[in-house]
Design a protein around this motif. Structure first.
Motif, short mmCIF file in Angstrom:
data_model
loop_
_atom_site.label_atom_id
_atom_site.label_comp_id
_atom_site.label_asym_id
_atom_site.label_seq_id
_atom_site.Cartn_x
_atom_site.Cartn_y
_atom_site.Cartn_z
N THR A 99 0.84 -1.20 0.00
CA THR A 99 0.00 0.00 0.00
C THR A 99 0.87 1.25 0.00
N PHE A 100 2.02 1.16 0.67
CA PHE A 100 2.95 2.28 0.71
C PHE A 100 3.38 2.68 -0.70
N VAL A 101 3.78 1.70 -1.50
CA VAL A 101 4.24 1.97 -2.86
C VAL A 101 3.11 2.52 -3.71
N ARG A 102 1.93 1.94 -3.57
CA ARG A 102 0.77 2.42 -4.32
C ARG A 102 0.49 3.87 -3.99
N GLY A 103 0.54 4.22 -2.72
CA GLY A 103 0.29 5.59 -2.31
C GLY A 103 1.33 6.54 -2.87
N PHE A 104 2.59 6.13 -2.81
CA PHE A 104 3.68 6.96 -3.34
C PHE A 104 3.52 7.19 -4.83
N LEU A 105 3.29 6.12 -5.58
CA LEU A 105 3.22 6.23 -7.03
C LEU A 105 1.97 6.98 -7.48
N THR A 106 0.82 6.65 -6.91
CA THR A 106 -0.42 7.31 -7.29
C THR A 106 -0.34 8.81 -7.06
N ALA A 107 0.19 9.20 -5.90
CA ALA A 107 0.31 10.63 -5.58
C ALA A 107 1.31 11.31 -6.51
N SER A 108 2.43 10.65 -6.81
CA SER A 108 3.45 11.25 -7.68
C SER A 108 2.89 11.52 -9.07
N ILE A 109 2.14 10.55 -9.60
CA ILE A 109 1.53 10.74 -10.92
C ILE A 109 0.52 11.87 -10.90
N LEU A 110 -0.34 11.87 -9.89
CA LEU A 110 -1.39 12.88 -9.80
C LEU A 110 -0.81 14.28 -9.67
N PHE A 111 0.25 14.43 -8.88
CA PHE A 111 0.79 15.75 -8.60
C PHE A 111 1.73 16.28 -9.69
N CYS A 112 2.28 15.38 -10.52
CA CYS A 112 3.31 15.81 -11.47
C CYS A 112 2.93 15.65 -12.94
N VAL A 113 1.91 14.86 -13.25
CA VAL A 113 1.52 14.68 -14.65
C VAL A 113 0.24 15.48 -14.89
N GLY A 114 0.40 16.65 -15.46
CA GLY A 114 -0.77 17.48 -15.75
C GLY A 114 -0.36 18.86 -16.25
N PRO A 115 -1.25 19.51 -16.98
CA PRO A 115 -0.94 20.82 -17.57
C PRO A 115 -0.59 21.88 -16.54
N ASP A 129 6.44 34.51 -10.63
CA ASP A 129 5.06 34.49 -10.15
C ASP A 129 4.67 33.06 -9.83
N PHE A 130 4.50 32.77 -8.54
CA PHE A 130 4.20 31.40 -8.13
C PHE A 130 2.73 31.20 -7.78
N HIS A 131 1.86 32.14 -8.23
CA HIS A 131 0.44 32.04 -7.86
C HIS A 131 -0.20 30.75 -8.39
N LEU A 132 0.15 30.35 -9.61
CA LEU A 132 -0.43 29.12 -10.16
C LEU A 132 -0.01 27.90 -9.34
N LEU A 133 1.25 27.87 -8.96
CA LEU A 133 1.70 26.76 -8.14
C LEU A 133 1.09 26.82 -6.74
N ALA A 134 0.77 28.01 -6.28
CA ALA A 134 0.08 28.12 -4.99
C ALA A 134 -1.32 27.53 -5.09
N ILE A 135 -2.00 27.81 -6.22
CA ILE A 135 -3.33 27.22 -6.44
C ILE A 135 -3.21 25.70 -6.54
N LYS A 136 -2.20 25.24 -7.29
CA LYS A 136 -1.96 23.81 -7.41
C LYS A 136 -1.67 23.20 -6.04
N SER A 137 -1.00 23.96 -5.19
CA SER A 137 -0.68 23.47 -3.87
C SER A 137 -1.94 23.17 -3.06
N VAL A 138 -2.93 24.06 -3.18
CA VAL A 138 -4.19 23.84 -2.48
C VAL A 138 -4.87 22.58 -3.00
N LEU A 139 -4.89 22.45 -4.33
CA LEU A 139 -5.49 21.26 -4.95
C LEU A 139 -4.75 19.99 -4.52
N ASP A 140 -3.42 20.05 -4.57
CA ASP A 140 -2.64 18.86 -4.22
C ASP A 140 -2.75 18.54 -2.73
#
Length: 237
Positions: A99-115, A129-140
């Motif tokens: 489950t540890f590996v699944r959690g690590f991989l699933t989160a890594s894909i979700l947080f790093c693969v996207g527009p 300007d880091f406002h977009l990454l700040a918004i992404k931070s809330v989502l992540d």
């Protein structure tokens, strides 16, 4: 790198809250929060688009970028990459996959693969300007809460991937800063706003599917269009 550090911190906090209290949040509560974040993201996208000095540049960039993205099937490629990684490292059962590996991989894909990852990192590197990454931070952070409550502490270790991948994109964009003029940056920002609207409508609000990944080439095509027009104008004179 401020945006990336904020992102990593948000995932850490969200993951810790998820480990401690995640099971207490209902699906309805999570959906309502995501809807609110979607509306906020759409508003930011509109504000970014208004920075354009000539809407024809973003229009041309989006059209040409869409043609290139559809030809390359970028969205399908990202989906295949995620599926391959999940199958390679999170598939199977028993000792080979925890489950540890699944959690690590699933989160890594979700947080790093996207527009929004690419867009936010480029904007942070080019303009600071880091406002977009700040918004992404809330989502992540919110996503980390949900994932950690289901998959455990492995989600927290996706922070390493965020720092390396997202931070690397930011540093690369910083190196390209000297090649972009103010008008080129403004039109790239406007295109970024359009892509952000696509993320809000297609992923967060789920109003209709939008293959935003196939529009990513517009981020690079649009400033080239600006440079081309300027060059043509100089030649004519």
């Amino acid at each position: 790198m401020i945006g990336t550090l904020i992102n990593a911190g948000a995932v850490l906090i969200g993951g810790l809250i998820g480990l401690a209290f995640g099971s207490r949040f209902s699906d309805r509560t999570r959906q309502t929060v995501l809807s609110g974040l979607g509306l906020f993201t759409a508003a930011i996208g509109v504000r970014m688009f208004l920075e354009t000095q000539n809407p024809l540049y973003p229009l041309g960039g989006i059209v040409l970028g869409a043609l290139i993205g559809e030809g390359l099937r970028i969205e399908d490629g990202l989906a295949r990459l995620g599926a391959w990684l999940e199958g390679r490292f999170a598939g199977g059962s028993g000792e080979t996959t925890s489950t540890f590996v699944r959690g690590f991989l699933t989160a890594s894909i979700l947080f790093c693969v996207g527009p929004i990852t690419i867009l936010g990192s480029i904007q942070d590197g080019l303009t600071g300007d880091f406002h977009l990454l700040a918004i992404k931070s809330v989502l992540d952070g919110f996503a980390a809460l949900a994932l950690a409550s289901a998959l455990g502490a492995g989600v927290l270790f996706s922070i390493v991937v965020i720092l390396v991948y997202q931070g690397g994109l930011t540093l690369l964009a910083t190196q390209a800063q000297s090649l972009l003029t103010a008008p080129m940056t403004a039109e790239m920002t406007a295109v970024g706003g359009i892509l952000l609207l696509g993320v809000a409508i297609g992923s967060l609000l789920e109003l209709r599917p939008i293959p935003t990944g196939n529009l990513l080439p517009a981020l690079f095509i649009t400033p080239l269009l600006v440079a081309l027009v300027v060059w043509i104008g100089a030649v004519i004179r």
